[in-house]
Motif scaffolding. Structure first.
Motif, mmCIF file in Angstrom:
data_model
loop_
_atom_site.group_PDB
_atom_site.id
_atom_site.type_symbol
_atom_site.label_atom_id
_atom_site.label_comp_id
_atom_site.label_asym_id
_atom_site.label_seq_id
_atom_site.Cartn_x
_atom_site.Cartn_y
_atom_site.Cartn_z
ATOM 1 N N ASP A 7 77.660 -20.747 30.319
ATOM 2 C CA ASP A 7 76.175 -20.795 30.683
ATOM 3 C C ASP A 7 75.685 -20.294 31.926
ATOM 4 O O ASP A 7 76.662 -19.583 32.469
ATOM 5 C CB ASP A 7 75.899 -22.353 30.700
ATOM 6 N N GLU A 30 70.404 -11.162 30.898
ATOM 7 C CA GLU A 30 71.367 -10.821 29.880
ATOM 8 C C GLU A 30 71.132 -9.405 29.345
ATOM 9 O O GLU A 30 72.122 -8.652 29.066
ATOM 10 C CB GLU A 30 71.202 -11.822 28.632
ATOM 11 N N HIS A 188 65.988 -17.548 30.169
ATOM 12 C CA HIS A 188 66.711 -17.405 28.650
ATOM 13 C C HIS A 188 66.564 -18.536 27.894
ATOM 14 O O HIS A 188 66.513 -19.636 28.387
ATOM 15 C CB HIS A 188 68.365 -16.845 28.956
ATOM 16 N N GLU A 189 66.228 -18.068 26.406
ATOM 17 C CA GLU A 189 66.249 -19.441 25.454
ATOM 18 C C GLU A 189 66.860 -18.712 24.323
ATOM 19 O O GLU A 189 66.561 -17.533 23.813
ATOM 20 C CB GLU A 189 64.769 -19.714 25.258
ATOM 21 N N GLY A 190 67.582 -19.582 23.526
ATOM 22 C CA GLY A 190 68.535 -18.798 22.454
ATOM 23 C C GLY A 190 69.238 -17.467 22.783
ATOM 24 O O GLY A 190 69.503 -16.830 21.776
ATOM 25 N N GLY A 191 69.821 -17.465 23.965
ATOM 26 C CA GLY A 191 70.470 -16.393 24.593
ATOM 27 C C GLY A 191 69.745 -15.093 24.769
ATOM 28 O O GLY A 191 70.208 -13.953 25.108
ATOM 29 N N ARG A 192 68.461 -15.201 24.752
ATOM 30 C CA ARG A 192 67.596 -14.046 24.901
ATOM 31 C C ARG A 192 66.719 -14.310 25.982
ATOM 32 O O ARG A 192 66.196 -15.270 26.189
ATOM 33 C CB ARG A 192 66.990 -13.650 23.607
ATOM 34 N N VAL A 194 63.114 -14.404 27.846
ATOM 35 C CA VAL A 194 61.995 -14.899 27.710
ATOM 36 C C VAL A 194 60.829 -14.477 28.841
ATOM 37 O O VAL A 194 61.347 -14.491 30.022
ATOM 38 C CB VAL A 194 61.930 -16.450 27.197
ATOM 39 N N GLY A 274 62.446 -21.019 29.849
ATOM 40 C CA GLY A 274 63.742 -20.166 30.312
ATOM 41 C C GLY A 274 64.350 -20.769 31.361
ATOM 42 O O GLY A 274 65.291 -20.183 31.715
ATOM 43 N N GLN A 295 68.807 -20.955 31.584
ATOM 44 C CA GLN A 295 69.049 -21.093 30.367
ATOM 45 C C GLN A 295 68.289 -22.553 29.666
ATOM 46 O O GLN A 295 68.476 -23.456 30.390
ATOM 47 C CB GLN A 295 70.389 -21.414 29.949
ATOM 48 N N GLU A 297 68.137 -24.186 27.356
ATOM 49 C CA GLU A 297 69.082 -25.292 26.610
ATOM 50 C C GLU A 297 69.719 -26.483 27.326
ATOM 51 O O GLU A 297 70.352 -27.642 26.820
ATOM 52 C CB GLU A 297 70.108 -24.502 25.483
#
Length: 312
Positions: A7, A30, A188-192, A194, A274, A295, A297
């Motif tokens: 993470d 990322e 980031h959200e969902g690995g991307r 934002v 994010g 991140q 999540e």
């Protein structure tokens, strides 16, 4: 905890002046591969409300304003429905003003002219009369930041930089947009990646501050060591003014006051698009805990499990 493997973010745990855990991991961006480092600044989201509270308390100490002042004294063209709301009500979320979900017309990511934003807040009637209940309200803290600006004649971000961050040595912290700033983590959200919310106006005072992990750990010395504020102001900030409805929990000025991992604590979490954040001080054991991550999540409150063992 997963934050130590794949993470993104910073986790710090201190007991007294000894740092027990100091972990930095993952990518600050990322898209470029830039890593998170100790110098990376993260959005601390709603923990920013503590800085707004301290700004108001500093001005109260200086006699510029009073916590019993009606907010309409400090705002342009306020609605009559706000006439009974005081700065104390805003600080404790007992004003009756709504949170973002009560203002669906406001786009958190879109810049908005300040007075137009206040008009949008005013379009929604208060949920209850001042002092008659508790309802978490970021718009209420935006009004506090506007009050600081009106009372001082200075931009809110400038006041924080010069009167709050600089005296504490928080050299990596600032309020407002991160555009053009170095060492800024991308959400980031969902690995991307934002896009950021608008922090210059829409979230001013409510979720607009960026900090390094070390700076946020230093920030906890405001309640812990009484830095920056007079003892009476520190006591007021961490007093259980308003029950939140959760067992044993109340809200002070910018702090939740109540049990955390079974121990007495003052704390706050943050959640911007994010980003997630968490900061807590446990006075009985003198633990300070800071989590900053870009991140979405990650559950910031889950990090309190580290308190059970003082290790990861």
């Amino acid at each position: 905890m997963s934050i130590f493997s794949h993470d993104r973010g910073v986790l710090l745990l201190a007991r007294g002046d000894e740092v027990l855990v100091d972990r930095v991991t993952g990518a600050a961006d990322e898209s470029t591969g830039a890593p998170c480092t100790p110098a990376t600044r993260f959005q601390i989201a709603s923990i920013s409300k503590q800085m707004a509270a301290v700004a108001v308390l500093l001005l109260a100490e200086r006699g510029v304003l009073r916590l019993t002042d009606p907010v309409v004294r400090w705002l342009p063209d306020p609605p009559s429905t706000w006439s009974g709301i005081t700065l104390h009500h805003l600080l404790t979320h007992t004003s009756g003003l709504g949170h973002w979900e009560e203002h669906p017309a406001i786009d958190l990511a879109a810049p908005t002219e300040p007075d137009a934003l206040l008009a949008a807040f005013a379009d929604v009637p208060p949920l209850f009369r001042p002092g008659a209940g508790w309802h978490y309200s970021s718009p209420g803290y935006v009004l506090l930041a506007r009050t600081v600006e009106r009372a001082t004649g200075r931009p809110y971000a400038e006041f924080l930089a010069e009167e709050v961050f600089a005296p504490l040595g928080m050299t990596g912290s600032f309020a407002g947009s991160g555009d053009g700033r170095p060492d800024v983590a991308v959400g980031h959200e969902g690995g991307r990646p934002v896009p950021s919310w608008d922090l210059a106006t829409v979230s001013m005072g409510a979720g607009d501050v960026w900090c390094t992990g070390a700076d946020l750990l230093t920030w906890l010395d405001v309640p812990r060591r009484g830095r920056l504020l007079a003892p009476a102001s520190v006591a007021a900030m961490t007093a259980p003014h308003a029950p939140t409805g959760k067992p044993g929990e109340a809200y002070g000025y910018g702090f939740f006051v109540g049990p955390l991992a079974g121990r007495r604590a003052v704390h706050h979490s943050g959640d911007n698009g994010g980003y997630k954040a968490f900061a807590a001080w446990l006075p009985d054991t003198d633990h300070r805990l800071v989590l900053l991550t870009n991140q979405a999540e990650i559950d910031p409150v889950a990090v309190t499990s580290v308190l059970d063992s003082d290790r990861v």
